[in-house]
Design a protein around this motif. Structure first.
Motif, PDB file in Angstrom:
ATOM      1  N   ILE A  81       1.652 -28.544  16.974  1.00  0.00           N
ATOM      2  CA  ILE A  81       1.932 -29.950  17.239  1.00  0.00           C
ATOM      3  C   ILE A  81       0.868 -30.765  16.503  1.00  0.00           C
ATOM      4  O   ILE A  81      -0.329 -30.610  16.760  1.00  0.00           O
ATOM      5  CB  ILE A  81       1.862 -30.278  18.756  1.00  0.00           C
ATOM      6  CG1 ILE A  81       2.748 -29.350  19.580  1.00  0.00           C
ATOM      7  CG2 ILE A  81       2.191 -31.747  18.993  1.00  0.00           C
ATOM      8  CD1 ILE A  81       4.219 -29.563  19.471  1.00  0.00           C
ATOM      9  N   VAL A  85       1.384 -36.897  18.409  1.00  0.00           N
ATOM     10  CA  VAL A  85       2.790 -36.659  18.750  1.00  0.00           C
ATOM     11  C   VAL A  85       3.018 -37.128  20.188  1.00  0.00           C
ATOM     12  O   VAL A  85       2.204 -36.869  21.073  1.00  0.00           O
ATOM     13  CB  VAL A  85       3.168 -35.173  18.577  1.00  0.00           C
ATOM     14  CG1 VAL A  85       4.555 -34.880  19.125  1.00  0.00           C
ATOM     15  CG2 VAL A  85       3.071 -34.786  17.107  1.00  0.00           C
ATOM     16  N   VAL A 115      10.517 -27.018  23.246  1.00  0.00           N
ATOM     17  CA  VAL A 115      10.147 -26.712  21.861  1.00  0.00           C
ATOM     18  C   VAL A 115      10.059 -25.196  21.778  1.00  0.00           C
ATOM     19  O   VAL A 115       9.206 -24.581  22.420  1.00  0.00           O
ATOM     20  CB  VAL A 115       8.809 -27.375  21.466  1.00  0.00           C
ATOM     21  CG1 VAL A 115       8.469 -27.059  20.015  1.00  0.00           C
ATOM     22  CG2 VAL A 115       8.849 -28.881  21.713  1.00  0.00           C
ATOM     23  N   ILE A 121       5.742 -29.458  14.656  1.00  0.00           N
ATOM     24  CA  ILE A 121       6.054 -30.881  14.759  1.00  0.00           C
ATOM     25  C   ILE A 121       4.947 -31.653  14.048  1.00  0.00           C
ATOM     26  O   ILE A 121       3.770 -31.545  14.410  1.00  0.00           O
ATOM     27  CB  ILE A 121       6.173 -31.321  16.228  1.00  0.00           C
ATOM     28  CG1 ILE A 121       7.288 -30.523  16.921  1.00  0.00           C
ATOM     29  CG2 ILE A 121       6.420 -32.820  16.312  1.00  0.00           C
ATOM     30  CD1 ILE A 121       7.423 -30.797  18.401  1.00  0.00           C
ATOM     31  N   ILE A 127       9.284 -37.487  20.222  1.00  0.00           N
ATOM     32  CA  ILE A 127      10.319 -36.565  20.682  1.00  0.00           C
ATOM     33  C   ILE A 127      10.963 -37.152  21.935  1.00  0.00           C
ATOM     34  O   ILE A 127      10.350 -37.202  22.993  1.00  0.00           O
ATOM     35  CB  ILE A 127       9.733 -35.161  20.983  1.00  0.00           C
ATOM     36  CG1 ILE A 127       8.823 -34.675  19.852  1.00  0.00           C
ATOM     37  CG2 ILE A 127      10.863 -34.183  21.289  1.00  0.00           C
ATOM     38  CD1 ILE A 127       9.455 -34.564  18.486  1.00  0.00           C
ATOM     39  N   ILE A 133      14.100 -28.359  20.425  1.00  0.00           N
ATOM     40  CA  ILE A 133      13.697 -28.108  19.044  1.00  0.00           C
ATOM     41  C   ILE A 133      13.722 -26.603  18.880  1.00  0.00           C
ATOM     42  O   ILE A 133      12.988 -25.884  19.554  1.00  0.00           O
ATOM     43  CB  ILE A 133      12.316 -28.719  18.745  1.00  0.00           C
ATOM     44  CG1 ILE A 133      12.403 -30.245  18.908  1.00  0.00           C
ATOM     45  CG2 ILE A 133      11.840 -28.331  17.352  1.00  0.00           C
ATOM     46  CD1 ILE A 133      11.099 -30.973  18.802  1.00  0.00           C
ATOM     47  N   VAL A 139       9.680 -30.256  12.174  1.00  0.00           N
ATOM     48  CA  VAL A 139       9.928 -31.685  12.339  1.00  0.00           C
ATOM     49  C   VAL A 139       8.911 -32.420  11.484  1.00  0.00           C
ATOM     50  O   VAL A 139       7.705 -32.243  11.643  1.00  0.00           O
ATOM     51  CB  VAL A 139       9.794 -32.100  13.823  1.00  0.00           C
ATOM     52  CG1 VAL A 139       9.914 -33.615  13.976  1.00  0.00           C
ATOM     53  CG2 VAL A 139      10.832 -31.380  14.673  1.00  0.00           C
TER      54      VAL A 139
END
Length: 175
Positions: A81, A85, A115, A121, A127, A133, A139
């Motif tokens: 991540i 985010v 996820v 991501i 999100i 996901i 992403v």
């Protein structure tokens, strides 16, 4: 996993509640805020990350600084991540109920987000709640994810749209 009651697990200025279930070798940066959540083995959380009650983060994940993981989010193993985010768990947020009183837990509907293993991501992505996901998906930075992302795909944009295959990208990069 054990409760995070041993202060040696958390750096100075980290807020780790007693009800956090933390795996082995979890690395936390300063200024994280964790309560009522679960963090798997060998996961790393950057500075200013908040993980709320009932959120679950798997093993061997990297959660970069300034990321918000709200209740209802499940992040499986080996997920990356990026910085900043934001996960959302309420499609219709309001401060008050119809009668003007402050909202309580019964006044809104939390929507779960998942996820899957090995997904990535990018920084600054948002999100939306109620999406999945897929495993190994990518992403793009700054994407606004409002619908499910298929396993192994690349999405980017606002709203996020299919841009290619993460599997093909990985194969091309390994040649």
């Amino acid at each position: 996993m054990s409760a995070a009651t041993d202060q040696r697990q958390a750096p100075q200025m980290a807020g780790v509640a007693d009800d956090v279930r933390m795996g082995e070798r979890v690395r936390l940066a300063s200024y994280v805020n964790l309560y009522g959540c679960e963090i798997g083995d060998d996961t790393r959380l950057g500075a200013f990350v908040e993980v709320q009650r009932d959120a679950k983060i798997g093993s061997r994940c990297k959660i970069s600084s300034h990321t918000f993981v709200c209740s209802g989010v499940t992040i499986e193993d080996e997920v990356f991540i990026g910085h900043g985010v934001i996960f959302i768990n309420d499609r219709y947020p309001r401060a008050t109920a119809a009668d003007g009183a402050p909202q309580t837990e019964s006044d809104w509907k939390m929507e779960n987000t998942v996820v899957r293993k090995g997904a990535s991501i990018g920084s600054g992505a948002i999100i939306m709640c109620g999406v999945e996901i897929g495993e190994g998906a990518l992403v793009g930075a700054g994407a606004m994810v409002v619908s499910d992302v298929p396993a192994g795909s690349i999405v980017a944009g606002h709203p996020a749209r299919l841009r290619g295959s993460a599997v093909e990208l990985k194969q091309r990069d390994s040649q």
